[in-house]
Each structure stands twice: as structure tokens, then as C-alpha cells.
Motif scaffolding. Structure first.
Motif, PDB file in Angstrom:
ATOM      1  N   ALA A 159       0.833  -1.202   0.000  1.00 26.89           N
ATOM      2  CA  ALA A 159       0.000   0.000   0.000  1.00 26.89           C
ATOM      3  C   ALA A 159       0.868   1.253   0.000  1.00 26.89           C
ATOM      4  N   GLY A 160       1.914   1.258   0.809  1.00 29.84           N
ATOM      5  CA  GLY A 160       2.801   2.408   0.850  1.00 29.84           C
ATOM      6  C   GLY A 160       3.562   2.595  -0.442  1.00 29.84           C
ATOM      7  N   ASP A 161       4.016   1.490  -1.016  1.00 28.33           N
ATOM      8  CA  ASP A 161       4.774   1.552  -2.261  1.00 28.33           C
ATOM      9  C   ASP A 161       3.913   2.122  -3.392  1.00 28.33           C
ATOM     10  N   ALA A 162       2.648   1.704  -3.429  1.00 25.12           N
ATOM     11  CA  ALA A 162       1.747   2.185  -4.480  1.00 25.12           C
ATOM     12  C   ALA A 162       1.477   3.681  -4.357  1.00 25.12           C
ATOM     13  N   ALA A 163       1.625   4.235  -3.147  1.00 26.30           N
ATOM     14  CA  ALA A 163       1.348   5.655  -2.921  1.00 26.30           C
ATOM     15  C   ALA A 163       2.562   6.539  -3.169  1.00 26.30           C
ATOM     16  N   CYS A 164       3.718   5.943  -3.438  1.00 21.56           N
ATOM     17  CA  CYS A 164       4.953   6.709  -3.633  1.00 21.56           C
ATOM     18  C   CYS A 164       5.142   7.078  -5.103  1.00 21.56           C
ATOM     19  N   ALA A 165       5.894   8.140  -5.304  1.00 23.48           N
ATOM     20  CA  ALA A 165       6.137   8.606  -6.669  1.00 23.48           C
ATOM     21  C   ALA A 165       7.612   8.618  -7.039  1.00 23.48           C
ATOM     22  N   ALA A 166       8.496   8.729  -6.048  1.00 25.64           N
ATOM     23  CA  ALA A 166       9.904   8.991  -6.343  1.00 25.64           C
ATOM     24  C   ALA A 166      10.781   7.759  -6.162  1.00 25.64           C
ATOM     25  N   PHE A 167      11.954   7.822  -6.782  1.00 22.27           N
ATOM     26  CA  PHE A 167      13.036   6.862  -6.588  1.00 22.27           C
ATOM     27  C   PHE A 167      14.316   7.646  -6.370  1.00 22.27           C
ATOM     28  N   PRO A 168      15.265   7.039  -5.624  1.00 27.34           N
ATOM     29  CA  PRO A 168      15.242   5.745  -4.957  1.00 27.34           C
ATOM     30  C   PRO A 168      14.149   5.669  -3.902  1.00 27.34           C
ATOM     31  N   ARG A 169      13.922   4.435  -3.401  1.00 29.08           N
ATOM     32  CA  ARG A 169      12.844   4.203  -2.448  1.00 29.08           C
ATOM     33  C   ARG A 169      13.395   3.455  -1.241  1.00 29.08           C
ATOM     34  N   LEU A 170      13.145   4.028  -0.070  1.00 33.08           N
ATOM     35  CA  LEU A 170      13.654   3.482   1.180  1.00 33.08           C
ATOM     36  C   LEU A 170      12.529   2.804   1.959  1.00 33.08           C
ATOM     37  N   TYR A 171      12.773   1.576   2.393  1.00 35.48           N
ATOM     38  CA  TYR A 171      11.816   0.827   3.221  1.00 35.48           C
ATOM     39  C   TYR A 171      12.409   0.752   4.621  1.00 35.48           C
ATOM     40  N   LEU A 172      11.728   1.370   5.575  1.00 38.35           N
ATOM     41  CA  LEU A 172      12.285   1.599   6.900  1.00 38.35           C
ATOM     42  C   LEU A 172      11.371   1.019   7.967  1.00 38.35           C
ATOM     43  N   ASP A 173      11.943   0.258   8.903  1.00 39.64           N
ATOM     44  CA  ASP A 173      11.163  -0.255  10.019  1.00 39.64           C
ATOM     45  C   ASP A 173      10.837   0.875  10.986  1.00 39.64           C
ATOM     46  N   ALA A 174       9.644   0.806  11.567  1.00 44.63           N
ATOM     47  CA  ALA A 174       9.150   1.891  12.408  1.00 44.63           C
ATOM     48  C   ALA A 174       9.906   2.038  13.715  1.00 44.63           C
ATOM     49  N   ASP A 175      10.621   1.010  14.142  1.00 47.69           N
ATOM     50  CA  ASP A 175      11.346   1.078  15.411  1.00 47.69           C
ATOM     51  C   ASP A 175      12.845   1.245  15.217  1.00 47.69           C
ATOM     52  N   VAL A 176      13.251   1.665  14.015  1.00 45.39           N
ATOM     53  CA  VAL A 176      14.672   1.828  13.699  1.00 45.39           C
ATOM     54  C   VAL A 176      14.999   3.312  13.548  1.00 45.39           C
ATOM     55  N   VAL A 177      16.137   3.710  14.081  1.00 43.06           N
ATOM     56  CA  VAL A 177      16.601   5.092  13.990  1.00 43.06           C
ATOM     57  C   VAL A 177      17.812   5.155  13.067  1.00 43.06           C
ATOM     58  N   LEU A 178      17.715   5.953  12.026  1.00 45.15           N
ATOM     59  CA  LEU A 178      18.853   6.154  11.126  1.00 45.15           C
ATOM     60  C   LEU A 178      19.745   7.256  11.679  1.00 45.15           C
ATOM     61  N   ALA A 179      21.028   6.967  11.799  1.00 47.98           N
ATOM     62  CA  ALA A 179      21.971   7.946  12.312  1.00 47.98           C
ATOM     63  C   ALA A 179      22.045   9.148  11.376  1.00 47.98           C
ATOM     64  N   PRO A 180      22.356  10.339  11.896  1.00 48.36           N
ATOM     65  CA  PRO A 180      22.472  11.523  11.039  1.00 48.36           C
ATOM     66  C   PRO A 180      23.421  11.279   9.865  1.00 48.36           C
ATOM     67  N   GLY A 181      22.984  11.727   8.699  1.00 49.24           N
ATOM     68  CA  GLY A 181      23.788  11.581   7.493  1.00 49.24           C
ATOM     69  C   GLY A 181      23.678  10.240   6.798  1.00 49.24           C
ATOM     70  N   SER A 182      22.924   9.315   7.393  1.00 44.97           N
ATOM     71  CA  SER A 182      22.857   7.968   6.815  1.00 44.97           C
ATOM     72  C   SER A 182      22.079   7.941   5.504  1.00 44.97           C
ATOM     73  N   VAL A 183      21.009   8.725   5.415  1.00 47.96           N
ATOM     74  CA  VAL A 183      20.229   8.758   4.170  1.00 47.96           C
ATOM     75  C   VAL A 183      21.103   9.281   3.035  1.00 47.96           C
ATOM     76  N   ALA A 184      21.807  10.378   3.286  1.00 50.75           N
ATOM     77  CA  ALA A 184      22.691  10.940   2.259  1.00 50.75           C
ATOM     78  C   ALA A 184      23.790   9.949   1.882  1.00 50.75           C
ATOM     79  N   ALA A 185      24.317   9.245   2.864  1.00 52.77           N
ATOM     80  CA  ALA A 185      25.375   8.271   2.590  1.00 52.77           C
ATOM     81  C   ALA A 185      24.866   7.138   1.703  1.00 52.77           C
ATOM     82  N   MET A 186      23.645   6.658   1.972  1.00 51.59           N
ATOM     83  CA  MET A 186      23.088   5.585   1.148  1.00 51.59           C
ATOM     84  C   MET A 186      22.795   6.071  -0.268  1.00 51.59           C
ATOM     85  N   LEU A 187      22.259   7.274  -0.385  1.00 52.96           N
ATOM     86  CA  LEU A 187      21.991   7.824  -1.715  1.00 52.96           C
ATOM     87  C   LEU A 187      23.288   7.998  -2.507  1.00 52.96           C
TER      88      LEU A 187
END
Length: 266
Positions: free
Chosen positions: A68-96
Motif C-alpha cells: 500500500a505504501g509503495d503504491a502511494a509513492c512517486a519517487a526513486f530511490p525508495r527506502l523501506y524503513l522499520d518503524a522502530d529503527v533510527v537512522l543515524a544523522p547523514g545515513s540517508v545521504a550516505a546511502m543515496l
């Protein structure tokens, strides 16, 4: 940050979802979709308070929520994130950055275990397990995985699997995926919770094997080798073996579904 969509499947996650979103949202301006599935708490309200898109589903089910969430998204890349997980600062930019112009299809952060409140035996098990998984984890067990549009086409449509990250992980050869950034993961806190979690993981792995996505398993010899190299402490190895014994004694009673998988981390 443009060109990034984030899907978060959340089942009764009001206690941890705010922390997850508060760490994610400052890392740019991603399109975030939280799918509250079968919730009996304030999960949806916590997400709305932070201005992200919310989809509510009446029944619990992680893959259905991801769809359901994937169908509602428009952009790529696409990140699938668990609700109880915290991404350290700068991690999104590092993965991209890891995926940009490299030809890689998928990326995941390096997991860091939050062992606060974890029992001594469970903590020893987790430390030994992390050493066993070093260099092998890939996209599984990190709480997040990022897919390019081409990588998305390899993973989706996602079948009804118990392990979405396992399915994603096994969709790529090691040379097609990478690791960047860090995620703070809350593992199961008690031996009983570890046993329940592992029962679900084993069930998910067997399912992936039947779907033609088999992978080599670790064995006891791998643990012995790490102990001899002093990469795993003897006491942690003993905790690991103790959990394996508890699993054997628990037998099929240790199984569980999406809801019990969530509670097993408490």
C-alpha cells in the motif's frame, strides 16, 4: 532532499515511531508514507503530528502495508524503513551517494545494536550473532533498505513473504548491493523473545528457499572459528549456544506472526 520516497509499515508502534521519524525527517525532505496496519494505538496520530502521509489498513500485515505504501509513492530511490529503527544523522545521504552513478541497485545501513535493557544472555547472543553475520548481512536485519528504480523492479511485486528484507536481500548478488550509513536497531531483549524472533526468521528463510532464493547457512564451525580468533568472547559464544538449546526445547511453540514479531523486541 528530492527524489526519495520512504515507506514505513507500522503496527502498534506509537512508542517508537516518533523517534524513527524525528531522526529521518531532518535528513532532507523525503516523501514519507506511514502505513498503520491493524493498529489499536496512536500510531497513525503520531505520524500525522509530524506531517507525513498516513494510510490506515484494518488488518495487520507487513507486506500488505508495504504494498500500500509503495503504491502511494512517486519517487526513486525508495527506502523501506522499520518503524522502530533510527537512522543515524547523514545515513540517508550516505546511502543515496552510495547508489548514485555506481551501477549498484540496493543499499542498507550498517546496524548498531541498542542493547540497553537487554538481558545478559540475550546480549551475549546478539554480540556473537553480529560477528557471525559480519560481511554477510547485506540488506537483511538492518531495519532499512534503499532501492533504485531498477532494483525496485527486481524486488517488486513483492510476494506474500514473512521476510521482506530477506526477499530484497536475496534478489541481488553481493556485487549489486552495498552498505552505507548506520541504523540503530533494537533487538529482542529476553531469551524467550530471541527464541520467538528466531523461529519467525527460520520460517521466513525456509519460505524463501522454497521460492528459489536459497542461501548458504552458517554452522557451528563458523562460531568455533571466531572464538579461536578471539573475535567472539567465550562467554558470548556460550550465550549463543544457550539460546540454541532454548530454541530446541521450545520447538514449534516458538512461532509467531507480524504482531508477535513486534512484541518480541520488547
Amino acid at each position: 532532499m528530492t527524489g526519495l520516497s520512504v515507506v514505513i509499515a507500522a503496527h502498534d508502534e506509537e512508542r517508537v515511531l516518533g523517534r524513527c521519524l524525528d531522526a529521518l525527517l531532518p535528513q532532507g525532505e523525503p516523501e514519507v508514507v506511514v502505513v498503520a496496519n491493524g493498529c489499536a494505538d496512536r500510531t497513525a496520530e503520531v505520524a500525522r503530528e509530524r506531517g507525513v502521509k498516513v494510510i490506515e489498513l484494518p488488518a495487520p500485515g507487513k507486506v500488505a502495508a508495504l504494498r500500500a505504501g509503495d503504491a502511494a509513492c512517486a519517487a526513486f530511490p525508495r527506502l523501506y524503513l522499520d518503524a522502530d529503527v533510527v537512522l543515524a544523522p547523514g545515513s540517508v545521504a550516505a546511502m543515496l551517494a552510495c547508489l548514485a552513478g555506481t551501477g549498484l541497485s540496493a543499499c542498507a545501513p550498517e546496524p548498531e545494536l541498542d542493547l540497553a535493557g537487554v538481558s545478559r544472555v540475550a546480549a551475549g547472543f546478539h554480540r556473537a550473532h553480529e560477528r557471525l553475520m559480519a560481511g554477510r548481512r547485506g540488506l537483511a536485519g538492518t531495519g532499512a533498505y534503499l532501492l533504485t528504480e531498477a532494483g525496485h523492479a527486481r524486488v517488486w511485486p513483492m510476494p506474500d513473504v514473512l521476510s521482506d528484507d530477506g526477499w530484497a536481500h536475496r534478489s541481488f548478488a553481493p556485487a549489486e548491493r552495498a552498505t552505507a550509513g548506520r541504523s540503530l536497531v533494537r533487538p529482542a531483549r529476553t531469551v524467550a523473545a530471541v527464541v520467538r524472533r528466531r523461529a519467525r526468521v527460520r520460517q521466513g528463510n525456509r519460505q524463501l528457499d522454497r521460492l528459489g532464493r536459497a542461501e548458504t547457512r552458517l554452522g557451528g564451525a563458523d562460531l568455533v572459528t571466531l572464538v579461536r580468533r578471539r573475535e567472539v568472547a567465550v562467554c558470548d559464544a556460550a550465550c549463543f549456544v544457550a539460546v540454541l538449546v532454548a530454541e530446541r526445547l521450545a520447538g514449534p511453540r516458538a512461532g509467531g506472526g507480524w504482531a508477535s514479531d513486534r512484541s518480541s523486541r520488547e
